[in-house]
Design an enzyme around this catalytic site. Structure first.
Site, PDB file in Angstrom:
ATOM      1  N   TYR A 184       0.800  -1.224   0.000  1.00 49.48           N
ATOM      2  CA  TYR A 184       0.000   0.000   0.000  1.00 49.48           C
ATOM      3  C   TYR A 184       0.837   1.280   0.000  1.00 49.48           C
ATOM      4  CZ  TYR A 184      -3.825  -3.120   1.396  1.00 49.48           C
ATOM      5  OH  TYR A 184      -4.759  -4.124   1.444  1.00 49.48           O
ATOM      6  N   TYR A 202      -5.467  -0.209   9.936  1.00 53.14           N
ATOM      7  CA  TYR A 202      -6.076  -0.223   8.603  1.00 53.14           C
ATOM      8  C   TYR A 202      -7.137   0.870   8.556  1.00 53.14           C
ATOM      9  CZ  TYR A 202      -3.514  -4.396   7.279  1.00 53.14           C
ATOM     10  OH  TYR A 202      -2.497  -5.280   6.989  1.00 53.14           O
ATOM     11  N   ASP A 226      -7.247  11.212   1.409  1.00 49.48           N
ATOM     12  CA  ASP A 226      -7.396  11.336  -0.040  1.00 49.48           C
ATOM     13  C   ASP A 226      -8.840  11.710  -0.373  1.00 49.48           C
ATOM     14  OD1 ASP A 226      -7.807   8.563   0.980  1.00 49.48           O
ATOM     15  OD2 ASP A 226      -8.564   8.222  -1.041  1.00 49.48           O
ATOM     16  N   ASN A 277     -14.099   5.670   4.068  1.00 46.40           N
ATOM     17  CA  ASN A 277     -14.236   4.746   5.202  1.00 46.40           C
ATOM     18  C   ASN A 277     -13.422   5.151   6.422  1.00 46.40           C
ATOM     19  OD1 ASN A 277     -16.089   3.038   3.945  1.00 46.40           O
ATOM     20  ND2 ASN A 277     -14.477   1.830   2.978  1.00 46.40           N
TER      21      ASN A 277
END
Length: 208
Positions: A36, A85, A112, A133
């Site tokens: 990631y 996460y 983002d 999220n």
């Protein structure tokens, strides 16, 4: 004697209150793991990594994340990269906010944003999660939307049904070329937030 003790106590309280207001929690949202590191969704981590490298700071593995401390113009900035996460980011934010006694108005969350063109900056004092999220979980855990978020545009140049692949994909070559300058601006935003205040920071950087 009583007057002296009262005066000393009052002075100490003022110092503690001042210290309390001079501490900031800067949260970069992202996902842990090598796969990631260079993805669009990890821009929060990337901004903090850029500032840390520029200022020769080191991240330490701590509870629920990695933390670096940056001191600038009498302010202390705690740079936090949650290791929970993205979908559970709120847990780390709440823990370090409480642990360091940081007021809600001194929290800045970097994330983002698909709705902004690449590199476009938008700083807001509050707002909905916008389908993100990480913000969704922070709103849930803190039970408020009243915290400052710094949205970094990643654009929406993907075909229908490919949003996840796009967000979790690497920057393209043109974006990689422009990214260093955008990260430099982002690092200045963090410093401005703590020294010039939210309103001045929004006026100076929004849309830049």
């Amino acid at each position: 004697m009583i007057k002296w003790i009262t005066k000393l106590f009052s002075s100490t309280q003022k110092e503690e209150n001042t210290d309390y207001m001079k501490k900031y929690l800067i949260v970069g949202l992202g996902n842990i793991g090598a796969e990631y590191v260079n993805t669009r969704h990890n821009i929060g981590f990337k901004v903090l990594d850029f500032l840390a490298k520029k200022e020769s700071l080191s991240f330490e593995t701590v509870k629920l994340g990695a933390l670096a401390q940056y001191k600038f113009k009498g302010r202390t900035f705690l740079l936090l990269k949650p290791n929970t996460y993205m979908n559970l980011s709120g847990k780390a934010v709440k823990y370090w906010m409480d642990n360091e006694n940081i007021p809600l108005e001194n929290i800045l969350v970097i994330t983002d944003d698909l709705n902004l063109s690449f590199g476009t900056i938008r700083i807001k004092p509050k707002g909905s999660d916008g389908g993100h999220n990480g913000l969704k979980n922070i709103n849930l855990v803190l039970n408020t939307q009243q915290y400052t978020r710094f949205r970094f545009g990643i654009s929406d140049q993907f075909k229908k049904g490919q949003q996840v692949d796009y967000v979790l994909g690497d920057w393209d070559e043109e974006e990689k070329t422009k990214l260093p300058e955008r990260l430099e601006v982002a690092s200045e935003i963090i410093k401005s937030f703590g020294t010039a205040g939210l309103e001045n920071t929004m006026t100076t950087f929004n849309g830049k």
